[in-house]
Design a protein around this motif. Structure first.
Motif, PDB file in Angstrom:
ATOM      1  N   LEU A  46       0.951  -1.205   0.131  1.00 56.20           N
ATOM      2  CA  LEU A  46      -0.016  -0.117  -0.322  1.00 56.20           C
ATOM      3  C   LEU A  46       1.012   0.994   0.241  1.00 56.20           C
ATOM      4  O   LEU A  46       0.275   2.332  -0.616  1.00 56.20           O
ATOM      5  CB  LEU A  46      -0.841   0.015   0.932  1.00 56.20           C
ATOM      6  N   ALA A  47       1.638   1.388   0.408  1.00 57.44           N
ATOM      7  CA  ALA A  47       2.866   2.893   0.206  1.00 57.44           C
ATOM      8  C   ALA A  47       3.466   2.943  -0.806  1.00 57.44           C
ATOM      9  O   ALA A  47       3.401   3.573  -1.203  1.00 57.44           O
ATOM     10  CB  ALA A  47       3.462   2.258   1.882  1.00 57.44           C
ATOM     11  N   ALA A  48       3.650   1.401  -1.534  1.00 62.93           N
ATOM     12  CA  ALA A  48       4.612   1.384  -2.920  1.00 62.93           C
ATOM     13  C   ALA A  48       3.403   2.432  -3.624  1.00 62.93           C
ATOM     14  O   ALA A  48       3.666   3.121  -4.388  1.00 62.93           O
ATOM     15  CB  ALA A  48       4.736   0.397  -3.715  1.00 62.93           C
ATOM     16  N   LEU A  49       1.968   1.701  -4.056  1.00 62.28           N
ATOM     17  CA  LEU A  49       1.137   1.796  -4.505  1.00 62.28           C
ATOM     18  C   LEU A  49       0.664   3.690  -4.462  1.00 62.28           C
ATOM     19  O   LEU A  49       0.191   4.831  -5.398  1.00 62.28           O
ATOM     20  CB  LEU A  49       0.033   1.674  -4.098  1.00 62.28           C
ATOM     21  N   ASN A  50       0.915   4.106  -3.070  1.00 66.46           N
ATOM     22  CA  ASN A  50       0.766   5.486  -2.022  1.00 66.46           C
ATOM     23  C   ASN A  50       1.309   6.403  -3.085  1.00 66.46           C
ATOM     24  O   ASN A  50       1.237   7.284  -3.245  1.00 66.46           O
ATOM     25  CB  ASN A  50       0.185   5.343  -0.931  1.00 66.46           C
ATOM     26  N   GLU A  51       2.533   5.582  -2.901  1.00 65.11           N
ATOM     27  CA  GLU A  51       4.016   6.423  -3.879  1.00 65.11           C
ATOM     28  C   GLU A  51       3.930   7.041  -4.878  1.00 65.11           C
ATOM     29  O   GLU A  51       4.672   8.225  -4.730  1.00 65.11           O
ATOM     30  CB  GLU A  51       5.349   6.453  -2.973  1.00 65.11           C
ATOM     31  N   ARG A  52       3.762   6.332  -5.285  1.00 64.17           N
ATOM     32  CA  ARG A  52       3.459   6.336  -6.700  1.00 64.17           C
ATOM     33  C   ARG A  52       2.124   6.955  -7.445  1.00 64.17           C
ATOM     34  O   ARG A  52       0.907   7.131  -8.597  1.00 64.17           O
ATOM     35  CB  ARG A  52       3.364   4.942  -7.238  1.00 64.17           C
ATOM     36  N   GLY A  53       1.056   7.036  -6.009  1.00 60.49           N
ATOM     37  CA  GLY A  53      -0.548   8.633  -6.694  1.00 60.49           C
ATOM     38  C   GLY A  53      -1.292   6.985  -7.469  1.00 60.49           C
ATOM     39  O   GLY A  53      -2.151   7.270  -7.708  1.00 60.49           O
ATOM     40  N   ARG A  54      -1.283   6.162  -6.847  1.00 58.98           N
ATOM     41  CA  ARG A  54      -2.576   5.002  -7.274  1.00 58.98           C
ATOM     42  C   ARG A  54      -3.236   4.286  -6.421  1.00 58.98           C
ATOM     43  O   ARG A  54      -4.024   4.057  -6.351  1.00 58.98           O
ATOM     44  CB  ARG A  54      -1.674   3.520  -7.494  1.00 58.98           C
ATOM     45  N   LEU A  55      -3.446   5.762  -4.802  1.00 56.90           N
ATOM     46  CA  LEU A  55      -4.689   4.857  -4.143  1.00 56.90           C
ATOM     47  C   LEU A  55      -4.884   6.327  -4.157  1.00 56.90           C
ATOM     48  O   LEU A  55      -4.986   6.896  -4.127  1.00 56.90           O
ATOM     49  CB  LEU A  55      -4.022   4.607  -2.876  1.00 56.90           C
ATOM     50  N   MET A  56      -6.363   6.372  -4.251  1.00 58.14           N
ATOM     51  CA  MET A  56      -7.546   7.812  -4.120  1.00 58.14           C
ATOM     52  C   MET A  56      -7.830   7.722  -2.301  1.00 58.14           C
ATOM     53  O   MET A  56      -8.160   6.801  -1.839  1.00 58.14           O
ATOM     54  CB  MET A  56      -8.931   7.120  -5.138  1.00 58.14           C
ATOM     55  N   PRO A  57      -8.572   8.849  -1.816  1.00 57.32           N
ATOM     56  CA  PRO A  57      -8.961   8.587  -1.041  1.00 57.32           C
ATOM     57  C   PRO A  57     -10.132   7.152  -0.358  1.00 57.32           C
ATOM     58  O   PRO A  57      -9.973   7.239   0.724  1.00 57.32           O
ATOM     59  CB  PRO A  57      -9.558  10.392  -0.848  1.00 57.32           C
ATOM     60  N   ASN A  58     -10.604   7.380  -1.344  1.00 54.41           N
ATOM     61  CA  ASN A  58     -11.734   5.954  -1.044  1.00 54.41           C
ATOM     62  C   ASN A  58     -10.868   4.640  -0.765  1.00 54.41           C
ATOM     63  O   ASN A  58     -11.811   3.594  -0.566  1.00 54.41           O
ATOM     64  CB  ASN A  58     -12.596   5.894  -1.532  1.00 54.41           C
ATOM     65  N   GLY A  59      -9.472   3.960  -1.128  1.00 54.44           N
ATOM     66  CA  GLY A  59      -9.113   3.356  -1.147  1.00 54.44           C
ATOM     67  C   GLY A  59      -9.220   2.203  -1.571  1.00 54.44           C
ATOM     68  O   GLY A  59      -9.027   1.056  -1.905  1.00 54.44           O
ATOM     69  N   ILE A  60      -9.672   2.660  -3.378  1.00 59.11           N
ATOM     70  CA  ILE A  60      -9.315   1.885  -4.685  1.00 59.11           C
ATOM     71  C   ILE A  60      -8.554   2.254  -5.284  1.00 59.11           C
ATOM     72  O   ILE A  60      -7.848   3.591  -4.853  1.00 59.11           O
ATOM     73  CB  ILE A  60     -10.554   2.543  -5.681  1.00 59.11           C
ATOM     74  N   PHE A  61      -7.916   1.280  -5.836  1.00 56.90           N
ATOM     75  CA  PHE A  61      -7.193   1.879  -6.816  1.00 56.90           C
ATOM     76  C   PHE A  61      -7.030   2.646  -8.597  1.00 56.90           C
ATOM     77  O   PHE A  61      -8.402   2.421  -9.050  1.00 56.90           O
ATOM     78  CB  PHE A  61      -6.185   0.567  -7.902  1.00 56.90           C
ATOM     79  N   TYR A  62      -6.040   3.217  -8.183  1.00 53.29           N
ATOM     80  CA  TYR A  62      -6.009   5.042  -9.513  1.00 53.29           C
ATOM     81  C   TYR A  62      -5.330   4.016 -10.509  1.00 53.29           C
ATOM     82  O   TYR A  62      -3.934   4.633 -10.123  1.00 53.29           O
ATOM     83  CB  TYR A  62      -6.267   5.817  -9.079  1.00 53.29           C
ATOM     84  N   GLY A  63      -5.189   5.622 -11.696  1.00 51.66           N
ATOM     85  CA  GLY A  63      -5.531   5.310 -12.520  1.00 51.66           C
ATOM     86  C   GLY A  63      -3.723   4.015 -13.086  1.00 51.66           C
ATOM     87  O   GLY A  63      -2.783   4.337 -13.635  1.00 51.66           O
ATOM     88  N   LEU A  64      -4.447   2.581 -13.039  1.00 55.37           N
ATOM     89  CA  LEU A  64      -4.028   1.518 -13.472  1.00 55.37           C
ATOM     90  C   LEU A  64      -4.020   1.997 -15.576  1.00 55.37           C
ATOM     91  O   LEU A  64      -4.589   1.985 -16.127  1.00 55.37           O
ATOM     92  CB  LEU A  64      -4.915   0.191 -13.364  1.00 55.37           C
ATOM     93  N   PRO A  65      -2.974   0.860 -15.514  1.00 58.26           N
ATOM     94  CA  PRO A  65      -2.636   0.779 -17.635  1.00 58.26           C
ATOM     95  C   PRO A  65      -3.488  -0.594 -17.937  1.00 58.26           C
ATOM     96  O   PRO A  65      -3.859  -0.727 -16.793  1.00 58.26           O
ATOM     97  CB  PRO A  65      -1.009   0.742 -17.190  1.00 58.26           C
ATOM     98  N   LEU A  66      -3.899  -0.138 -19.140  1.00 57.56           N
ATOM     99  CA  LEU A  66      -4.915  -0.957 -19.573  1.00 57.56           C
ATOM    100  C   LEU A  66      -3.711  -2.511 -20.092  1.00 57.56           C
ATOM    101  O   LEU A  66      -4.622  -2.373 -21.353  1.00 57.56           O
ATOM    102  CB  LEU A  66      -5.797  -0.399 -20.071  1.00 57.56           C
ATOM    103  N   LYS A  67      -2.705  -2.212 -19.593  1.00 56.87           N
ATOM    104  CA  LYS A  67      -2.567  -3.988 -18.596  1.00 56.87           C
ATOM    105  C   LYS A  67      -3.617  -4.382 -17.862  1.00 56.87           C
ATOM    106  O   LYS A  67      -3.287  -5.623 -17.565  1.00 56.87           O
ATOM    107  CB  LYS A  67      -0.835  -4.235 -18.724  1.00 56.87           C
ATOM    108  N   THR A  68      -4.728  -3.122 -17.439  1.00 57.23           N
ATOM    109  CA  THR A  68      -5.608  -3.931 -16.876  1.00 57.23           C
ATOM    110  C   THR A  68      -5.969  -4.568 -17.100  1.00 57.23           C
ATOM    111  O   THR A  68      -7.111  -5.338 -15.961  1.00 57.23           O
ATOM    112  CB  THR A  68      -6.603  -2.541 -16.337  1.00 57.23           C
ATOM    113  N   VAL A  69      -6.470  -5.796 -18.451  1.00 61.78           N
ATOM    114  CA  VAL A  69      -7.372  -6.565 -18.121  1.00 61.78           C
ATOM    115  C   VAL A  69      -6.218  -7.534 -17.493  1.00 61.78           C
ATOM    116  O   VAL A  69      -6.964  -8.668 -17.325  1.00 61.78           O
ATOM    117  CB  VAL A  69      -6.821  -6.846 -20.302  1.00 61.78           C
ATOM    118  N   ALA A  70      -5.507  -7.479 -17.133  1.00 57.70           N
ATOM    119  CA  ALA A  70      -4.586  -8.414 -15.987  1.00 57.70           C
ATOM    120  C   ALA A  70      -5.298  -8.832 -15.012  1.00 57.70           C
ATOM    121  O   ALA A  70      -5.471  -9.490 -14.412  1.00 57.70           O
ATOM    122  CB  ALA A  70      -3.087  -8.062 -16.632  1.00 57.70           C
ATOM    123  N   MET A  71      -5.302  -7.095 -14.635  1.00 59.40           N
ATOM    124  CA  MET A  71      -5.436  -6.970 -13.679  1.00 59.40           C
ATOM    125  C   MET A  71      -7.039  -7.489 -13.733  1.00 59.40           C
ATOM    126  O   MET A  71      -7.294  -7.834 -12.719  1.00 59.40           O
ATOM    127  CB  MET A  71      -5.200  -5.084 -13.235  1.00 59.40           C
TER     128      MET A  71
END
Length: 403
Positions: A46-71
């Protein structure tokens, strides 16, 4: 561009509340998001995702590349995992023994998927093996999930844009495991107190929790119906995270009398129905919290209720989902002896909901503490015995987050 960072306290709160299985799910979902951190625990993740700006205030992932089909494929595997029992996972491991060696029987389904990925036997565009195995153990319903996923991926590849289901999957993250209330106000809290002894403490407590509170004392049955109807029709619900309703009244075990005090009263099941499904679409998918103090008038027939508690082993979401139903019953004689006495249940509820330490815990866990206190009160005061029950169909741990 300013990168948003969620507070460290929120990350710490999330880490504390996730159990072992939920931690495994989080780490599985995020394997592709932090490839440079091969061995991480939840806090590091979570710290790594937060540092990269990929967490939003409501706790969801944000800004994922759409290799997100893999996600999305990972989310699909989590959904399949939730639908399998231990015996079925064991059968899958047996069926896969020709492809994998040294597979331990204790592995869960996500562990099996990870091993298959290492052998390049499964990927977002390579799901036939799992599909065939699911068919072999007669889980056609889960096989259909894969087929639907494939069809939506095909639509993406043909330029049809990102289908609705996959849009939802790309935001599948912490909020898939926890429901953390963040908006201000959190939602509307409707308080209907037909006894009049607890309105003030309830109003103060729910305001402290950042609800928009609507209080009504000494309502007749018709007035209560009107209030319920008005609040259920409000469009504001779409901008809020949840809804709360507190009812205090004389009644029978499954109905309330309001100020009419007449049998059979108004069914509590009908109160709930104002805010579910098609009755209130703005609240669909959002928690609906009901706290009820009933002063039971003896000699009334007991109706039945269709609301049933759903535990974590349920394979499907019930039709009436996202309900939290806390109901305390005490004999009406307590009011006859002391007309101005407060409800012990409601006083404890108000205290626990606003206690700084308790607000770091889920509402379900808070209710365990509440139940223990009410039980102890009843043991010490046999003439004022309370019966407290909780029924819920929440699909996530629910937090009324501190601010």
């Amino acid at each position: 561009m300013t990168v948003y960072r969620v507070p460290a306290t929120l990350i710490h709160q999330i880490e504390e509340e996730l159990d072992k299985d939920e931690n495994e799910v989080m780490l599985f979902l995020c394997r592709d998001l932090v490839p440079d951190l091969p061995a991480v625990d939840t806090r590091e993740l979570l710290a790594a995702l937060n540092e990269r700006g990929r967490l939003m205030p409501n706790g969801i992932f944000y800004g994922l590349p759409l290799k997100t089909v893999a996600m999305s494929c990972r989310v699909l595997m989590v959904e399949i995992s939730e639908g399998l029992d231990k015996k079925e996972v064991s059968s899958l491991i047996f069926l896969l023994q020709d492809y994998m060696q040294k597979m331990t029987k204790e592995k869960n389904f996500l562990g099996v998927v990870i091993d298959l990925e290492k052998l390049n036997l499964i990927a977002s565009d390579q799901l036939d093996l799992i599909e065939d195995c699911l068919l072999s153990i007669h889980r056609v319903d889960l096989k259909k999930k894969i087929q639907k996923y494939k069809q939506e991926c095909k639509m993406c590849g043909e330029g049809g844009g990102l289908p609705c289901t996959l849009k939802n999957w790309t935001n599948y993250g912490i909020k898939s495991l926890l429901c953390i209330m963040q908006k201000c106000p959190l939602g509307i809290c409707l308080i209907i107190d037909c006894i009049g002894n607890d309105t003030e403490i309830l109003e103060n407590s729910f305001r402290t929790l950042h609800f928009e509170v609507r209080c009504h004392r000494f309502s007749s049955m018709e007035t209560m119906k009107q209030r319920l109807h008005e609040v259920a029709r409000q469009q504001d619900h779409k901008d809020y995270d949840c809804f709360a309703c507190v009812l205090v009244s004389r009644g029978s075990h499954h109905s309330i009398f309001c100020t009419d005090q007449s049998f059979p009263g108004f069914s509590l099941e009908m109160v709930k129905d104002y805010f579910v499904g098609d009755s209130c679409p703005e609240l669909r998918g959002k928690p609906k919290l009901f706290f009820i103090q009933s002063y039971i008038v003896p000699g009334n027939q007991q109706e039945t209720t269709s609301l049933v508690e759903v535990d974590g082993d349920s394979l499907s979401i019930p039709q009436v989902a996202d309900i939290f139903w806390s109901h305390c019953k005490v004999d009406v004689s307590i009011l006859e002896r002391s007309p101005s006495s407060s409800s012990y249940y409601l006083c404890c509820l108000a205290e626990l909901l606003c206690h700084p330490r308790m607000r770091k815990r889920s509402l379900q866990d808070i209710h365990v503490v509440l139940n223990r206190r009410v039980y102890e009160w009843s043991r010490i005061h046999p003439k004022e015995q309370c019966s407290l029950s909780l029924q819920h169909t929440l699909r996530k741990k629910l937090f009324l987050s501190p601010r």
